[in-house]
Design an enzyme around this catalytic site. Structure first.
Site, PDB file in Angstrom:
ATOM      1  CG  HIS A  75       6.359   0.067 -10.382  1.00 18.32           C
ATOM      2  ND1 HIS A  75       7.509   0.543 -10.170  1.00 18.32           N
ATOM      3  CD2 HIS A  75       6.223   0.933  -8.696  1.00 18.32           C
ATOM      4  CE1 HIS A  75       7.622   0.849  -9.634  1.00 18.32           C
ATOM      5  NE2 HIS A  75       7.731   0.309  -7.939  1.00 18.32           N
ATOM      6  CG  ASN A  98      11.180  -0.091  -6.797  1.00 13.75           C
ATOM      7  OD1 ASN A  98      10.118  -1.064  -6.446  1.00 13.75           O
ATOM      8  ND2 ASN A  98      10.813   1.183  -6.248  1.00 13.75           N
ATOM      9  CG  ASN A 141       9.906   6.539 -15.637  1.00 15.79           C
ATOM     10  OD1 ASN A 141       9.938   5.732 -17.078  1.00 15.79           O
ATOM     11  ND2 ASN A 141       9.832   6.108 -14.405  1.00 15.79           N
ATOM     12  CG  ASP A 171      12.405  -2.242 -14.680  1.00 14.64           C
ATOM     13  OD1 ASP A 171      12.037  -0.803 -15.402  1.00 14.64           O
ATOM     14  OD2 ASP A 171      12.547  -2.040 -13.899  1.00 14.64           O
ATOM     15  CG  ASP A 202       7.697   1.419 -14.945  1.00 15.68           C
ATOM     16  OD1 ASP A 202       6.557   0.638 -13.897  1.00 15.68           O
ATOM     17  OD2 ASP A 202       8.822   1.467 -15.282  1.00 15.68           O
ATOM     18  CG  HIS A 224       9.032  -4.189 -12.451  1.00 12.38           C
ATOM     19  ND1 HIS A 224       8.277  -4.230 -11.296  1.00 12.38           N
ATOM     20  CD2 HIS A 224       9.298  -3.370 -12.950  1.00 12.38           C
ATOM     21  CE1 HIS A 224       7.339  -2.752 -11.064  1.00 12.38           C
ATOM     22  NE2 HIS A 224       7.988  -1.882 -12.328  1.00 12.38           N
ATOM     23  NE  ARG A 267      16.256   6.394 -17.462  1.00 13.98           N
ATOM     24  CZ  ARG A 267      15.445   6.065 -16.465  1.00 13.98           C
ATOM     25  NH1 ARG A 267      14.669   6.100 -16.186  1.00 13.98           N
ATOM     26  NH2 ARG A 267      16.123   5.335 -15.374  1.00 13.98           N
ATOM     27  CG  HIS A 272      12.519   3.368 -18.107  1.00 14.59           C
ATOM     28  ND1 HIS A 272      11.294   3.875 -17.264  1.00 14.59           N
ATOM     29  CD2 HIS A 272      12.445   2.024 -17.349  1.00 14.59           C
ATOM     30  CE1 HIS A 272      10.774   2.962 -16.283  1.00 14.59           C
ATOM     31  NE2 HIS A 272      11.350   1.977 -16.115  1.00 14.59           N
TER      32      HIS A 272
HETATM   33 ZN   LIG Z   1       8.431  -0.226 -12.582  1.00 13.68          ZN
END
Ligand SMILES: [Zn+2]
Length: 469
Positions: free
Chosen positions: A183, A309, A98, A336, A156, A236, A68, A66
């Site tokens: 995910h 998560n 995301n 992750d 995800d 994951h 961001r 990620h």
């Molecule tokens: Zn995830």
């Protein structure tokens, strides 16, 4: 023409089943030769870097990061995230969609690819969303995402709950030759769970996220992969049953794969009860020492750096993930990497966001749990960071074969070091591994022939042909 020769290393290239002492010659950003007697044949003005005693392997790939950007640059940016990657030994990342806004259209893909070309110091590939706004209701324009250059689609952080919609996503993805990463989380079963449902969630009074919440969607994905013939990659994985389901599906020839993150095969849910409980309950053997040793790091109960998560699972689940990695059921290792600001994590456990950073610790933790425990050979472990993710995503990366991009990682599998959050290149500090003694480290990272990061204790930097990026 710029040339560089890496001399004296042990070259491991799982893609071509090569594992032997050899030199690697790089010219103009490409691998030109790999072999034992190259040093004698190259001209004297070729830059030489002595890597004797070290392992030279294809640049590591992390397909679950990620970054961001756009929208959450207080947590991480493409610049800081790729710097953390380089320090961790990674030359290629796949960033998750995301973001804010989500990567669900060609314009956002172009924006990230542009920014990555400008600010990124390693290769950045983009994963697009399955559904618009990652809301799970309406398919994103999968064809135009593909045209814009995404290498996979995933929601995800979220999970498409509607099985009919997921089936259609898989059918579209197949038409555009895109793998679908998922995910795996059943919302009804998980509800507002914040940690693994079991003894410790009861003891700590926290709401449980049951293992079946993951198993259910892994089973769904296997059935839909079988129905559509699309490649589904389960992200994951954290539970014993997921590994079992995946193992049986692969035996039947289903087009399915899986990944695991070091926190899920190093830690367990006992860690949320504090370090003392973890070391005495499940931590034995993590460093190959008994739980009374005084090198063991400590942390408080309800530490939100242990909230992610899917959540940390039971000791049995951890063992099953390790077994799945060892027997090839789980194909890929990844982080992750999920940076969050301090102020977001410094709240009650219930309210903290899920996720931890991981780019700078994943190689060491994988070496410790898989290679140093003799569960996997060094070559088989490196394969899960190189050729395996490259094949799933059809990237022309992850190999040192002649003609390939000179993305190279030099690592010392035995080097002892201690991870400190404040030394991290990431913008965020949310790692549970503060103060952990580590074994194994990347010491040099090269992207297309340019050294993008090198351990400071080494001799002065050799910079070549920065224009070739
Ligand atoms: Zn995830």
């Amino acid at each position: 023409m710029s040339s560089l020769l890496l001399t004296g290393g042990r070259v491991i290239d799982p893609a071509s089943r090569f594992d032997a002492p050899a030199d690697v010659l790089i010219r103009d950003g490409k691998i030109v030769a790999v072999g034992a007697d190259i040093a004698k044949r190259v001209d004297s003005d070729t830059e030489r870097v002595d890597v004797s005693g070290l392992v030279v392997c294809p640049g590591l790939i992390d397909l679950h990061v990620h970054l961001r950007e756009p929208g959450q640059s207080a947590k991480e940016t493409i610049a800081t995230g790729t710097q953390a990657a380089a320090r961790g030994g990674f030359t290629t990342l796949v960033c998750m969609p995301n973001t804010s806004p989500a990567i669900d259209n060609a314009g956002t893909v172009a924006l990230i690819r542009d920014k990555a070309a400008r600010d990124g110091i390693v290769n950045v590939f983009v994963a697009g969303a399955i559904t618009k706004g990652i809301a799970g209701e309406e398919l994103a324009p999968i064809g135009s995402l593909k045209q814009a250059g995404v290498v996979a689609i995933t929601d995800d952080g979220h999970c498409v709950q509607n099985n009919e919609l997921m089936r259609r996503a898989l059918e579209y993805a197949k038409m555009f030759d895109l793998p679908v990463m998922d995910h795996c989380q059943d919302y009804a079963l998980v509800s507002d769970g914040v940690m693994h449902e079991g003894y410790w969630s009861t003891a700590l009074g926290l709401r449980g996220w049951p293992a079946s919440g993951e198993d259910m969607i892994v089973a769904r994905n296997i059935l839909l992969a079988e129905l559509t013939g699309t490649h589904v990659h389960c992200q994951h994985l954290s539970t014993a049953r997921s590994v079992e389901l995946l193992r049986a599906a692969k035996k039947r020839g289903v087009t399915i794969s899986g990944e695991a993150c070091p926190h899920h095969f190093t830690l367990t849910d006992a860690a949320i009860a504090g370090s003392e409980k973890f070391w005495s309950a499940d931590g034995k053997g993590v460093f190959g020492v008994d739980s009374s040793a005084d090198c063991l790091p400590s942390w408080p109960v309800y530490d939100t750096n242990f909230k992610m998560n899917p959540p940390l699972r039971s000791a049995r689940d951890r063992e099953a993930i390790l077994e799945g990695l060892a027997d090839g059921t789980i194909d890929v290792l990844c982080s992750d990497h999920a940076p969050h600001c301090d102020y977001e994590k410094e709240v009650e456990f219930d309210y903290a966001p899920f996720g931890i950073t991981g780019l700078e610790t994943e190689l060491a933790l994988s070496l410790m749990q898989l290679y140093h425990t003799r569960r996997l050979s060094l070559s088989d472990m490196i394969a899960k960071f190189t050729v395996a993710p490259a094949r799933i995503l059809r990237l022309s990366k992850g190999t040192l074969s002649v003609g390939a991009d000179a993305d190279v990682t030099v690592l010392d599998p035995d080097r002892p070091w201690v991870f400190h959050r404040e030394d991290s290149a990431s913008k965020s500090r949310n790692s549970p591994f503060e103060g952990w003694p580590m074994k194994g480290k990347a010491v040099m990272t090269m992207v297309r022939g340019s050294i993008v990061w090198r351990e400071e204790t080494e001799p002065a930097n050799v910079q070549l042909n920065s224009a070739n990026r």
